[in-house]
Design a protein around this motif. Structure first.
Motif, PDB file in Angstrom:
ATOM      1  N   VAL A   1      32.214  50.722  36.052  1.00 32.14           N
ATOM      2  CA  VAL A   1      33.021  50.160  34.958  1.00 32.14           C
ATOM      3  C   VAL A   1      34.480  50.022  35.390  1.00 32.14           C
ATOM      4  O   VAL A   1      35.147  49.038  35.055  1.00 32.14           O
ATOM      5  N   SER A   2      34.981  50.984  36.153  1.00 30.97           N
ATOM      6  CA  SER A   2      36.361  50.904  36.636  1.00 30.97           C
ATOM      7  C   SER A   2      36.562  49.672  37.509  1.00 30.97           C
ATOM      8  O   SER A   2      37.583  48.975  37.398  1.00 30.97           O
ATOM      9  N   VAL A   3      35.591  49.393  38.361  1.00 29.96           N
ATOM     10  CA  VAL A   3      35.658  48.191  39.207  1.00 29.96           C
ATOM     11  C   VAL A   3      35.645  46.946  38.340  1.00 29.96           C
ATOM     12  O   VAL A   3      36.396  45.993  38.569  1.00 29.96           O
ATOM     13  N   MET A   4      34.808  46.950  37.299  1.00 33.85           N
ATOM     14  CA  MET A   4      34.732  45.797  36.401  1.00 33.85           C
ATOM     15  C   MET A   4      36.052  45.580  35.666  1.00 33.85           C
ATOM     16  O   MET A   4      36.457  44.438  35.425  1.00 33.85           O
ATOM     17  N   PHE A   5      36.746  46.653  35.313  1.00 29.57           N
ATOM     18  CA  PHE A   5      38.041  46.524  34.651  1.00 29.57           C
ATOM     19  C   PHE A   5      39.054  45.854  35.583  1.00 29.57           C
ATOM     20  O   PHE A   5      39.847  45.020  35.153  1.00 29.57           O
ATOM     21  N   VAL A   6      39.023  46.234  36.860  1.00 26.90           N
ATOM     22  CA  VAL A   6      39.938  45.626  37.830  1.00 26.90           C
ATOM     23  C   VAL A   6      39.648  44.135  37.970  1.00 26.90           C
ATOM     24  O   VAL A   6      40.561  43.299  37.968  1.00 26.90           O
ATOM     25  N   ILE A   7      38.361  43.787  38.072  1.00 28.93           N
ATOM     26  CA  ILE A   7      37.974  42.374  38.175  1.00 28.93           C
ATOM     27  C   ILE A   7      38.410  41.615  36.928  1.00 28.93           C
ATOM     28  O   ILE A   7      38.905  40.488  37.006  1.00 28.93           O
ATOM     29  N   SER A   8      38.247  42.240  35.765  1.00 24.90           N
ATOM     30  CA  SER A   8      38.627  41.601  34.503  1.00 24.90           C
ATOM     31  C   SER A   8      40.124  41.320  34.462  1.00 24.90           C
ATOM     32  O   SER A   8      40.558  40.241  34.045  1.00 24.90           O
ATOM     33  N   ARG A   9      40.932  42.282  34.908  1.00 22.74           N
ATOM     34  CA  ARG A   9      42.393  42.092  34.912  1.00 22.74           C
ATOM     35  C   ARG A   9      42.790  40.960  35.853  1.00 22.74           C
ATOM     36  O   ARG A   9      43.693  40.178  35.546  1.00 22.74           O
ATOM     37  N   ARG A  10      42.137  40.870  36.991  1.00 20.55           N
ATOM     38  CA  ARG A  10      42.430  39.777  37.926  1.00 20.55           C
ATOM     39  C   ARG A  10      42.049  38.437  37.318  1.00 20.55           C
ATOM     40  O   ARG A  10      42.752  37.439  37.499  1.00 20.55           O
ATOM     41  N   SER A  11      40.930  38.415  36.609  1.00 21.78           N
ATOM     42  CA  SER A  11      40.487  37.183  35.965  1.00 21.78           C
ATOM     43  C   SER A  11      41.480  36.739  34.895  1.00 21.78           C
ATOM     44  O   SER A  11      41.791  35.553  34.761  1.00 21.78           O
ATOM     45  N   VAL A  12      42.007  37.702  34.128  1.00 23.67           N
ATOM     46  CA  VAL A  12      43.012  37.401  33.109  1.00 23.67           C
ATOM     47  C   VAL A  12      44.269  36.818  33.758  1.00 23.67           C
ATOM     48  O   VAL A  12      44.828  35.825  33.290  1.00 23.67           O
TER      49      VAL A  12
END
Length: 200
Positions: free
Chosen positions: A149-160
């Protein structure tokens, strides 16, 4: 969708098994017939709720009249206006940002922690024998999933960040809706719908 748009009222589509690209294409076609993208939200059980509203602008009205004349059978499955890849990319960026900001980071984190805890305990009880075994399995599952989930949060922030940069480069303006959620409006500062839908 086009049949629902015929009466000139706001349209909400609840869709399953669709992609962001597919949703952006739907919103683009709606724009060709006098509507504009308002919002995208994630409902329960994988349902995406796409909101479209009539566009009262004179250019949108003129485009809608032209396309109704050129594509009279569009609502019955006939030919549609050609897709514009750049416009679809902008719609997709807006939709991704709206989805990712549907809930605050704090609310998403609380939901994820609660879900992880329940799921991990369920797995522990399913495969463990005795309290120590149940807690060990649950703990391993919780930590492993939390790392993902932590990795997914990082990916999400980059996508934003990527989506925000794309919209700003295209002249979109940041605004804050009545829920405090950041949104982007097209060049010229025109908000979707009749008047300001973000007003309290």
């Amino acid at each position: 969708m086009l049949r629902l748009m015929a009466d000139g009222e706001p349209v909400r589509l609840s869709l399953t098994m669709t992609t962001m690209k597919g949703l952006a294409r739907l919103a683009f076609i709606a724009q060709q017939f006098g509507y504009e993208y308002e919002n995208l939200q994630q409902g329960g059980q994988g349902v995406s709720v796409l909101s479209l509203v009539p566009d009262p602008g004179p250019q949108a009205r003129a485009l809608a009249r032209e396309n109704r004349e050129r594509y009279p059978h569009a609502a019955e499955g006939g030919p549609l206006p050609p897709l514009a890849p750049d416009a679809i990319k902008l719609l997709k960026a807006r939709m991704l940002l709206d989805l990712q900001r549907q809930y605050s980071d704090r609310a998403r984190l609380a939901l994820i922690v609660a879900t992880l805890t329940v799921a991990s305990l369920s797995l522990g009880m399913e495969f463990g024998k005795g309290a120590a075994s149940v807690l060990t399995i649950a703990g391993v599952c919780w930590v492993s999933t939390a790392a993902l989930v932590s990795v997914m949060f990082v990916i999400s922030r980059r996508s934003v960040a990527k989506g925000t940069a794309r919209l700003r480069a295209a002249g979109f303006t940041p605004v804050t809706d009545h829920n405090g959620r950041p949104r982007y409006v097209p060049p010229g500062g025109r908000l979707p719908g009749h008047g300001n839908p973000f007003a309290g």
